[in-house]
Design a protein around this motif. Structure first.
Motif, PDB file in Angstrom:
ATOM      1  N   ASN A 153       1.025  -1.127   0.234  1.00 58.29           N
ATOM      2  CA  ASN A 153       0.015  -0.050  -0.029  1.00 58.29           C
ATOM      3  C   ASN A 153       0.899   1.312  -0.101  1.00 58.29           C
ATOM      4  N   THR A 154       0.989   1.816  -1.285  1.00 64.13           N
ATOM      5  CA  THR A 154       2.090   3.138  -1.354  1.00 64.13           C
ATOM      6  C   THR A 154       1.210   4.385  -1.038  1.00 64.13           C
ATOM      7  N   ASN A 155       0.172   4.372  -0.296  1.00 72.28           N
ATOM      8  CA  ASN A 155      -0.662   5.473   0.094  1.00 72.28           C
ATOM      9  C   ASN A 155       0.223   6.242   1.291  1.00 72.28           C
ATOM     10  N   THR A 156       1.068   7.075   0.932  1.00 74.18           N
ATOM     11  CA  THR A 156       1.657   7.818   1.968  1.00 74.18           C
ATOM     12  C   THR A 156       0.868   8.700   2.827  1.00 74.18           C
TER      13      THR A 156
ATOM     14  N   SER B  90      -1.783   8.096   4.395  1.00 78.37           N
ATOM     15  CA  SER B  90      -2.373   7.438   5.542  1.00 78.37           C
ATOM     16  C   SER B  90      -1.912   7.852   6.873  1.00 78.37           C
TER      17      SER B  90
ATOM     18  N   THR C 183       4.697   5.359   7.870  1.00 72.51           N
ATOM     19  CA  THR C 183       5.461   4.907   6.899  1.00 72.51           C
ATOM     20  C   THR C 183       6.900   4.250   7.101  1.00 72.51           C
TER      21      THR C 183
ATOM     22  N   SER D  91       3.259  -4.613   9.113  1.00 71.59           N
ATOM     23  CA  SER D  91       2.062  -4.272   8.902  1.00 71.59           C
ATOM     24  C   SER D  91       0.747  -4.767   9.993  1.00 71.59           C
TER      25      SER D  91
ATOM     26  N   ASN E 215       2.645   1.058   8.063  1.00 69.74           N
ATOM     27  CA  ASN E 215       2.481   1.108   6.578  1.00 69.74           C
ATOM     28  C   ASN E 215       3.621   1.029   5.854  1.00 69.74           C
TER      29      ASN E 215
ATOM     30  N   VAL F 179       5.402   1.326   2.589  1.00 64.70           N
ATOM     31  CA  VAL F 179       5.464   1.986   1.480  1.00 64.70           C
ATOM     32  C   VAL F 179       6.206   1.499   0.517  1.00 64.70           C
TER      33      VAL F 179
ATOM     34  N   LEU G 215      10.103   8.243  -1.800  1.00 61.51           N
ATOM     35  CA  LEU G 215       8.858   8.268  -0.803  1.00 61.51           C
ATOM     36  C   LEU G 215       9.008   8.961   0.597  1.00 61.51           C
TER      37      LEU G 215
ATOM     38  N   PRO H 111       9.860   8.275   3.551  1.00 64.28           N
ATOM     39  CA  PRO H 111       9.188   7.368   4.716  1.00 64.28           C
ATOM     40  C   PRO H 111       9.389   8.112   6.092  1.00 64.28           C
TER      41      PRO H 111
END
Length: 434
Positions: free
Chosen positions: A309-312, A314, A318, A337, A342, A344, A360, A362
């Protein structure tokens, strides 16, 4: 190991069938309770204390009881009591023979004497076999002059028991003068001392597959390259522990990334020892010869990455996971997880990890130290140059103290030793929170 060797002898003497052998061995495994489990059940240890001791074993290659006493959790008297409750595995096997085959104790003793004579074991050696005392057993099967080879072989056998299965036995070590293989996965350790440790197969891969899957435990392994990767990671675990022993003697060791070779042959001085899981087999390969070469052309692993799930955006923190082992990446991704993170991105080497971090950004990064292309320490430096506030946790096998210290000096806040303690990883990363 005694049960496996003696039961195979009885099959050869037509006392047992193969089916009976397998049934009896399976029954023995069910009753072979770990010391920590017995201690918790008897209220002598908490689960957290037992887990701590188990984790210490992954980094020190020492007996459960010795660590428990050193930590002050148990006394020598309590260890003796627990060993008594654990029971005598050999006697349990003899009881199965008596109850299921109507063999008298005298008859069993006669067969044991025949087994002892065939192998040339002394009484003391038979007792060592019954206790799985590998420090005594290994020299019986590995008559080589180099103590590093027998020491490493003993460490591997103990780790097979701890992390894979105790339902195995091994044959005599031989010089691999002309060893041709279908698959070999292993790792070199360089520096003040050269060591190569690998696991190979000369033909069928059944034993290698079983080693990989039993070591991976709950992580699914579906492709041949994932099998090779898991075996490489097991080699890394053993080499790390061996390097930590050598470092205690002020011997500096640097482990290079593991490699896989297919359908080639060894060159230079090396030894191999066959290891048997029931009717499957693989070979333990060890060399301390600086001129040793495992092969000419390494196999390139094709390891698929996890769908993430690459929805940063969220609300969950991350994480970017960087490790050349697909097995370790899967374990970390699953662990994180399931515990409020998350994941990513995942990268297979340091250079890839640096680029993914820039893309990203993160909240956290886990960085393996020993990786191809760019190692974890160099990747850490690049990430910190890009983002001085990057929160980085280093992941390493045991035996990499110098590199860990280098990483901490260059801005890493945490480090975890493989195989890592799940709670330690989660607690450590959550401590990063502002």
């Amino acid at each position: 190991m005694f049960i496996q060797l003696f039961s195979n002898y009885l099959v050869g003497q037509s006392v047992l069938t193969i089916e009976q052998r397998d049934t009896f061995q399976e029954e023995i495994q069910k009753t072979r309770v770990k010391l920590g489990t017995i201690a918790v059940a008897n209220g002598l240890l908490t689960e957290a204390q037992a887990e701590e001791i188990n984790h210490q074993q992954t980094q020190q290659d020492r007996r459960f009881g010795d660590i428990a006493v050193e930590l002050g959790y148990l006394t020598e008297a309590q260890i003796t009591e627990l060993l008594g409750k654990q029971g005598n595995i050999a006697m349990k096997f003899f009881q199965l023979l008596a109850d299921n085959l109507n063999l008298s104790l005298d008859t069993i003793t006669e067969h044991l004497a025949g087994f002892q004579k065939v192998h040339g074991f002394t009484e003391a050696e038979i007792e060592a076999l019954k206790k799985d005392d590998f420090d005594t057993i290994i020299p019986l099967f590995a008559t080589v002059r180099d103590p590093a080879i027998t020491d490493l072989a003993g460490l591997v056998m103990r780790n097979l028991t701890r992390f894979v299965s105790n339902n195995f036995y091994f044959g005599r070590m031989k010089k691999a003068a002309d060893y041709a293989y279908s698959m070999l996965a292993g790792q070199k350790s360089l520096g003040d001392s050269f060591v190569y440790l690998g696991f190979g197969a000369t033909n069928e891969l059944d034993g290698i597959i079983r080693l990989a899957k039993d070591y991976a435990k709950t992580v699914t392994i579906s492709s041949s390259d994932e099998v090779y990767d898991a075996v490489c990671e097991f080699a890394n675990l053993n080499n790390g522990l061996f390097a930590s022993v050598l470092s205690d003697d002020d011997i500096s060791i640097d482990m290079v990334p593991p490699k896989v070779y297919l359908n080639q042959r060894l060159s230079g001085s090396a030894y191999y020892m066959p290891v048997y899981f029931n009717d499957s087999e693989f070979d333990l390969i060890i060399s301390t010869d600086p001129d040793f070469k495992p092969g000419d052309k390494p196999h390139t692993l094709n390891l698929k990455k996890t769908t993430l799930n690459t929805n940063t955006s969220s609300s969950l923190p991350t994480v970017l996971v960087v490790d050349d082992s697909a097995l370790i990446r899967k374990i970390l991704i699953q662990l994180l997880s399931e515990n409020g993170f998350n994941v990513v991105g995942e990268a297979t080497n340091g250079a890839e990890g640096v680029e993914l971090y820039k893309d990203l950004t993160p909240d956290y990064v886990t960085l393996d130290i020993t990786m191809p292309v760019m190692d974890g320490v160099q990747a850490l430096k690049h990430i910190k140059d890009f983002d001085p506030n990057a929160k980085v946790a280093m992941v390493s096998a045991a035996g990499q103290k110098d590199k860990l210290m280098d990483a901490l000096k260059n801005g890493a806040e945490l480090f975890f030793t493989k195989p890592f303690n799940s709670q330690e990883v989660i607690t450590g990363l959550k401590s990063f929170k502002d």
